[in-house]
Design an enzyme around this catalytic site. Structure first.
Site, short mmCIF file in Angstrom:
data_model
loop_
_atom_site.label_atom_id
_atom_site.label_comp_id
_atom_site.label_asym_id
_atom_site.label_seq_id
_atom_site.Cartn_x
_atom_site.Cartn_y
_atom_site.Cartn_z
N HIS A 227 -40.23 97.13 -16.23
CA HIS A 227 -39.36 97.93 -16.34
C HIS A 227 -38.27 97.32 -17.29
CE1 HIS A 227 -40.72 101.32 -13.31
NE2 HIS A 227 -41.79 101.30 -14.47
N HIS B 161 -41.53 93.14 -12.63
CA HIS B 161 -42.66 93.68 -13.73
C HIS B 161 -41.52 94.08 -15.14
CE1 HIS B 161 -39.21 95.86 -11.26
NE2 HIS B 161 -39.35 97.09 -12.43
N ASP C 159 -39.41 94.87 -7.57
CA ASP C 159 -39.03 96.75 -7.12
C ASP C 159 -40.27 97.57 -5.85
OD1 ASP C 159 -36.86 97.02 -8.22
OD2 ASP C 159 -37.33 98.15 -9.62
N HIS D 276 -45.36 99.10 -7.01
CA HIS D 276 -44.64 99.57 -6.81
C HIS D 276 -45.28 101.11 -8.27
CE1 HIS D 276 -40.76 100.73 -9.31
NE2 HIS D 276 -40.73 100.07 -10.18
N ASP E 58 -34.93 96.90 -16.80
CA ASP E 58 -33.37 96.60 -16.49
C ASP E 58 -33.93 95.76 -15.72
OD1 ASP E 58 -35.53 98.46 -14.75
OD2 ASP E 58 -33.78 98.20 -12.68
#
Length: 305
Positions: free
Chosen positions: A63, A61, A208, A138, A65
């Site tokens: 994000h 995904h 995640d 998520h 990080d």
């Protein structure tokens, strides 16, 4: 060889002892990356994984990080003379990300970067294995991945082959790979001297996610499950709100799926000084579990089942 190197095991942000999410898989010399958090290329140098044989990056995904390591990595590979294309796979927004990536900075890359969007259930077939996209849960569009090797030929019964009159040599190989041979007017088939097919190996990476059916199904009997374990069980309410998993939830899923080994990763910075609460929560439900640490290396053995 099937070797997994954990380049980053922290959740959301780097700490003094954990980089953000990044995992390198070396399968017989081919490098495959799952997520690429900031600092990944330095971790690759420390772990001596190499980077020029990197064929693909699979993003769970978008994000920050999980992706901030990619710009530096591709620039480094370009400076080092890479000319082979690199493919970045991911869920919704992967095409836009690659456009931004290739437009970043004034330095023109010397190799092409391709973007391929994947949906749950889609599979990328490679020589001897596939990468399968899994449905995950998520708070942004996300997928997990399973690396699934093809079945291997069964064990070759050398003594039986000799007993049937097959001369030692190239005919052995032909039989072992499913062919038939003729010896003294008699046809010997692979079924006469080769046992049942043996399973390949399976590695599942959740990214995640909350515990979910997509990861559970893909993990059925898996050799290695690498699962989001952001929080301890006493913070399950926050895990639900942030759409992550606790260590105990990851262990419960591993137990239900019958996996051989569980690795807890994406650990919150709350546990920078002591992550044993996570391990204790998981071990209460599933014994063959370890906490991921940066630069941890796990070799996944072949099974003789």
């Amino acid at each position: 060889m099937l070797k997994v190197t954990f380049l980053g095991t922290g959740g959301s942000l780097p700490t003094t002892n954990r980089n953000p999410s990044a995992i390198m898989v070396n399968r017989d010399g081919e490098l495959i990356m799952f997520d690429c958090g900031e600092g990944a290329q330095q971790q690759m140098m420390r772990a001596k994984t190499g980077m020029m044989n990197l064929s693909s990056i699979f993003i769970t995904h978008f994000h920050a990080d999980h992706i901030l390591g990619i710009p530096g990595l591709v620039q480094t590979m370009s400076f080092q003379g890479r000319t082979e294309p690199l493919t970045i796979y991911g869920p919704e927004w992967v095409e836009e990300f690659v456009k931004f990536l290739t437009a970043m900075g004034y330095y023109k890359l010397k190799f092409e970067i391709n973007a391929i969007r994947l949906k749950s259930g889609e599979s990328i077939k490679r020589d001897g294995y596939s990468i399968v996209a899994l449905n995950t849960e998520h708070n942004v569009p996300s997928i997990g991945y399973a690396l699934v090797e093809a079945e291997r030929p069964g064990r070759f019964d050398r003594d039986k082959a000799i007993e049937l009159g097959v001369p030692v040599g190239p005919l052995f190989s032909k039989l072992h790979h499913g062919g038939s041979v003729e010896v003294g007017g008699r046809v010997i088939s692979a079924e006469d001297v080769v046992g049942d097919p043996r399973p390949g190996r399976t590695i599942v990476y959740s990214g995640d996610t909350r515990p979910c059916l997509g990861v559970l199904k893909a993990s059925d009997g898996a050799d290695l499950l690498i699962h989001d374990s952001t929080l301890a069980d006493n913070m399950i309410d926050w895990a639900k709100e942030s759409m992550h998993s606790t260590a105990g939830e990851a262990a419960a899923l591993a137990k239900k799926a019958g996996v051989k080994k569980l690795v807890l990763t994406h650990l919150s910075s709350r546990y920078s000084d002591d992550a044993t609460p996570l391990l204790n929560d998981a071990k209460a439900l599933f014994k063959d579990v370890i906490l991921a640490e940066d630069l941890l290396v796990i070799e996944v053995p072949l099974s003789d089942d």
